[in-house]
Each structure stands twice: as C-alpha cells, then as structure tokens.
Design a protein around this motif. Structure first.
Motif, PDB file in Angstrom:
ATOM      1  N   ASN A  81     -12.450   3.343  -2.662  1.00  0.00           N
ATOM      2  CA  ASN A  81     -13.466   3.976  -1.642  1.00  0.00           C
ATOM      3  C   ASN A  81     -11.707   3.873  -0.918  1.00  0.00           C
ATOM      4  N   PRO A  82     -11.495   5.025   0.578  1.00  0.00           N
ATOM      5  CA  PRO A  82     -10.719   5.238   1.103  1.00  0.00           C
ATOM      6  C   PRO A  82     -10.648   4.100   1.709  1.00  0.00           C
ATOM      7  N   ALA A  83     -11.633   3.355   2.460  1.00  0.00           N
ATOM      8  CA  ALA A  83     -11.551   2.633   3.318  1.00  0.00           C
ATOM      9  C   ALA A  83     -10.865   1.184   2.636  1.00  0.00           C
ATOM     10  N   MET A  84     -10.975   0.898   1.190  1.00  0.00           N
ATOM     11  CA  MET A  84     -10.087  -0.222  -0.322  1.00  0.00           C
ATOM     12  C   MET A  84      -8.939   0.383  -0.136  1.00  0.00           C
ATOM     13  N   ALA A  85      -8.458   1.606  -0.406  1.00  0.00           N
ATOM     14  CA  ALA A  85      -6.890   1.975  -0.454  1.00  0.00           C
ATOM     15  C   ALA A  85      -5.810   1.748   0.823  1.00  0.00           C
ATOM     16  N   ALA A  86      -7.151   2.387   1.776  1.00  0.00           N
ATOM     17  CA  ALA A  86      -5.991   2.084   3.261  1.00  0.00           C
ATOM     18  C   ALA A  86      -5.436   0.679   3.540  1.00  0.00           C
ATOM     19  N   GLU A  87      -6.184  -0.662   2.954  1.00  0.00           N
ATOM     20  CA  GLU A  87      -6.018  -2.271   2.240  1.00  0.00           C
ATOM     21  C   GLU A  87      -4.656  -1.554   2.113  1.00  0.00           C
ATOM     22  N   CYS A  88      -4.618  -1.414   1.161  1.00  0.00           N
ATOM     23  CA  CYS A  88      -3.585  -1.644   0.818  1.00  0.00           C
ATOM     24  C   CYS A  88      -2.438  -0.387   0.218  1.00  0.00           C
ATOM     25  N   GLY A  89      -2.375   0.676   1.762  1.00  0.00           N
ATOM     26  CA  GLY A  89      -1.483   1.773   1.772  1.00  0.00           C
ATOM     27  C   GLY A  89      -1.352   2.707   0.817  1.00  0.00           C
ATOM     28  N   THR A  90      -2.522   2.950   0.121  1.00  0.00           N
ATOM     29  CA  THR A  90      -2.337   4.077  -0.925  1.00  0.00           C
ATOM     30  C   THR A  90      -4.130   4.703  -0.899  1.00  0.00           C
ATOM     31  N   PRO A 114      -6.764   6.468  -2.726  1.00  0.00           N
ATOM     32  CA  PRO A 114      -8.139   6.026  -3.930  1.00  0.00           C
ATOM     33  C   PRO A 114      -7.557   5.996  -5.162  1.00  0.00           C
ATOM     34  N   GLY A 115      -7.095   7.224  -5.721  1.00  0.00           N
ATOM     35  CA  GLY A 115      -7.042   7.529  -7.364  1.00  0.00           C
ATOM     36  C   GLY A 115      -5.745   6.696  -7.519  1.00  0.00           C
ATOM     37  N   ARG A 116      -4.876   6.168  -6.690  1.00  0.00           N
ATOM     38  CA  ARG A 116      -3.908   5.168  -7.314  1.00  0.00           C
ATOM     39  C   ARG A 116      -4.074   3.415  -7.251  1.00  0.00           C
ATOM     40  N   LEU A 117      -5.690   3.500  -7.087  1.00  0.00           N
ATOM     41  CA  LEU A 117      -5.323   2.198  -7.559  1.00  0.00           C
ATOM     42  C   LEU A 117      -6.690   1.450  -8.265  1.00  0.00           C
ATOM     43  N   ARG A 118      -7.092   2.941  -9.196  1.00  0.00           N
ATOM     44  CA  ARG A 118      -7.699   3.486 -10.789  1.00  0.00           C
ATOM     45  C   ARG A 118      -7.696   2.090 -11.933  1.00  0.00           C
ATOM     46  N   GLY A 119      -8.012   1.109 -12.837  1.00  0.00           N
ATOM     47  CA  GLY A 119      -6.726   0.788 -13.582  1.00  0.00           C
ATOM     48  C   GLY A 119      -5.697  -0.621 -12.782  1.00  0.00           C
ATOM     49  N   ARG A 120      -5.860  -0.347 -12.221  1.00  0.00           N
ATOM     50  CA  ARG A 120      -5.012  -2.275 -10.570  1.00  0.00           C
ATOM     51  C   ARG A 120      -6.291  -2.813 -11.343  1.00  0.00           C
ATOM     52  N   ASP A 121      -5.546  -4.085 -10.919  1.00  0.00           N
ATOM     53  CA  ASP A 121      -6.663  -5.874 -10.940  1.00  0.00           C
ATOM     54  C   ASP A 121      -6.589  -5.981  -9.471  1.00  0.00           C
ATOM     55  N   VAL A 122      -7.718  -6.104  -9.530  1.00  0.00           N
ATOM     56  CA  VAL A 122      -8.145  -6.214  -7.702  1.00  0.00           C
ATOM     57  C   VAL A 122      -7.249  -7.537  -7.335  1.00  0.00           C
ATOM     58  N   LEU A 123      -7.651  -8.541  -8.459  1.00  0.00           N
ATOM     59  CA  LEU A 123      -6.919 -10.251  -8.384  1.00  0.00           C
ATOM     60  C   LEU A 123      -5.374 -10.079  -8.361  1.00  0.00           C
ATOM     61  N   GLU A 124      -4.983  -8.739  -8.087  1.00  0.00           N
ATOM     62  CA  GLU A 124      -3.192  -9.068  -7.693  1.00  0.00           C
ATOM     63  C   GLU A 124      -3.376  -8.180  -6.575  1.00  0.00           C
ATOM     64  N   SER A 181     -11.044 -16.363  -1.790  1.00  0.00           N
ATOM     65  CA  SER A 181     -10.853 -16.162  -0.381  1.00  0.00           C
ATOM     66  C   SER A 181      -9.599 -15.681  -1.085  1.00  0.00           C
ATOM     67  N   VAL A 182      -9.421 -14.736  -0.527  1.00  0.00           N
ATOM     68  CA  VAL A 182      -8.269 -13.719  -1.082  1.00  0.00           C
ATOM     69  C   VAL A 182      -7.477 -13.743   0.389  1.00  0.00           C
ATOM     70  N   HIS A 183      -5.763 -13.789   0.010  1.00  0.00           N
ATOM     71  CA  HIS A 183      -4.909 -13.123   1.444  1.00  0.00           C
ATOM     72  C   HIS A 183      -4.294 -11.890   0.579  1.00  0.00           C
ATOM     73  N   TRP A 184      -3.316 -10.616   1.444  1.00  0.00           N
ATOM     74  CA  TRP A 184      -2.837  -9.524   0.985  1.00  0.00           C
ATOM     75  C   TRP A 184      -1.911  -9.212   1.535  1.00  0.00           C
ATOM     76  N   ARG A 185      -0.502  -8.033   1.541  1.00  0.00           N
ATOM     77  CA  ARG A 185      -0.439  -7.969   2.469  1.00  0.00           C
ATOM     78  C   ARG A 185      -0.716  -6.181   3.015  1.00  0.00           C
ATOM     79  N   ALA A 186      -0.400  -6.147   3.968  1.00  0.00           N
ATOM     80  CA  ALA A 186      -1.262  -4.843   4.901  1.00  0.00           C
ATOM     81  C   ALA A 186       0.357  -3.737   4.927  1.00  0.00           C
ATOM     82  N   PRO A 187      -0.382  -2.962   4.861  1.00  0.00           N
ATOM     83  CA  PRO A 187       0.536  -1.940   5.588  1.00  0.00           C
ATOM     84  C   PRO A 187       1.200  -2.328   7.006  1.00  0.00           C
ATOM     85  N   GLY A 188       2.492  -2.058   6.807  1.00  0.00           N
ATOM     86  CA  GLY A 188       3.367  -2.793   7.605  1.00  0.00           C
ATOM     87  C   GLY A 188       3.704  -4.287   7.913  1.00  0.00           C
ATOM     88  N   GLY A 189       3.303  -4.602   6.875  1.00  0.00           N
ATOM     89  CA  GLY A 189       4.076  -6.522   5.930  1.00  0.00           C
ATOM     90  C   GLY A 189       3.342  -6.845   6.884  1.00  0.00           C
TER      91      GLY A 189
END
Length: 213
Positions: free
Chosen positions: A39-48, A50-60, A88-96
């Motif tokens: 969904n758009p909220a998930m894609a926003a956490e990755c700065g992209t 929704p369609g661009r997340l298709r096929g990506r590994d969620v744990l990457e 438990s995860v960590h990630w780099r949000a848009p803006g670093g």
C-alpha cells in the motif's frame, strides 16, 4: 458472470480500496518474503511508489536486527505453522533517517493445505540518533603533502621538502583526489579543511595527527 462471482469481484475491489487507504504500512508477500502488493504507506517508508516494491525482498527493505528470528520463522513456515510472527527491523527512511520498528507477518490462505501468503504490517517504533561521521583517514605523508599544498607549494617544491620525486607527490595527490572525489587541487585543499584533516586558523598550514589507513 454469475451472482457469486460478481459479489466476489465487488468485495475484492472494496478490500483493495481499503488496503490502499489504510494509514498503516502493509504489504502482501509470498511465502519467500517477496512483495506481491504494497500500500502507499508501506511504499512511503521506502521512498518509492507501491508498484516499484513488487518483487522486492521485504527483509532487504527492512533489515532484521537478529538473523535467528528470521530462521525460526522460515522453519515454521516450511512446517505450515500459522502463527503470527514478529521481526525487529531497522531501515533507512526517505531523507536518510534511520528508523527501527517491528514487522508483523500473518500467514493467510483460502485453505489450510494451500501455501500461504504473508500479510505483513510495519510498526514504526522510533528513529535512531544520527551517528557521528567517521573521521577522514590519511597517512602522515598525505597530511604533509596537503599542508604544503595549502601553503602554496608546487609539486616540485613539495617533493624537495619531503624527499620524494615529483611522481611520488603526484601519486599521493591522485589517491587523495580519488578518495574525496576532488576534481582539482583547490577543491582537494578545501575538502581537507572541511574534513578536519588540516587544522583551521593555523599558518603555515598543518595537518592533524594522521590515522593510518
């Protein structure tokens, strides 16, 4: 189209509309963790998008803090256990900004025997404090070359001062320029001051204590 099938399409469209509008980051993944739908909220956490997340590994996209958590979940899924799993995860949000939180995965399928998909939800717990930048690394000879260059020395003059050949000085300058992505000597000196390699307010120019590479 029969009535039952038509109703199924209606409910599917309603579910997708709700999926897109919910503010919680949500994705549907296959059993291997590859994103099928986000969904758009998930894609926003990755700065992209929704369609661009298709096929990506969620744990990457969202890196586990403990590998053993993932191994236990993978084993449980292979055994077709249908519990709720948290990682438990960590990630780099848009803006670093570095964030941390939890991924919750619920196996879902139409039948017990069917290979489940994973309904994955992300809960943001907070942001990691920014880490201090790593000090620029340089050798004692590189520091002396930079100090002489900042003082106006030519390649030949720096070579005489250091007991090197002109090619030796040029070698050190090329290494420093490549390391700091400097296009000329003026920019190289400016980078040296910005990185704290050369001491500010000191004349003649002087390098701080070098750290071996």
């Amino acid at each position: 189209m029969d009535l039952g099938r038509a109703e199924g399409v209606v409910w599917r469209n309603r579910a997708l509309l709700l999926f897109d509008r919910v503010s919680v980051p949500v994705a549907v993944c296959d059993v291997y963790g590859l994103v099928v739908l986000a969904n758009p909220a998930m894609a926003a956490e990755c700065g992209t998008a929704p369609g661009r997340l298709r096929g990506r590994d969620v744990l990457e996209l969202f890196r586990p803090q403990e590998a053993t958590q993932v191994e236990r979940i993978a084993q449980a899924l292979r055994l077709r256990h249908r519990s709720r799993y948290q990682v438990s995860v960590h990630w780099r949000a848009p803006g670093g900004t570095e964030r941390f939180g939890e991924l919750t995965a619920d196996p879902v399928s139409d039948t017990v025997d069917e290979t489940p998909a994973l309904l994955v939800m992300l809960r943001v717990r907070g942001e990691c404090p920014p880490s201090a930048p790593e000090p620029a690394r340089f050798t004692p000879v590189e520091g002396r070359v930079l100090a002489l260059l900042a003082g106006g020395a030519t390649t030949a003059g720096a070579a005489r001062e250091l007991g090197l050949s002109k090619d030796g000085v040029t070698y050190h300058l090329r290494r420093l320029s490549a390391r700091w992505n400097a296009s000329n000597r003026t920019e190289l000196v400016a980078r040296a001051y910005a990185l704290g390699v050369l001491k500010p307010g000191v004349w003649p120019p002087e390098a701080r204590t070098a750290e071996a590479e």
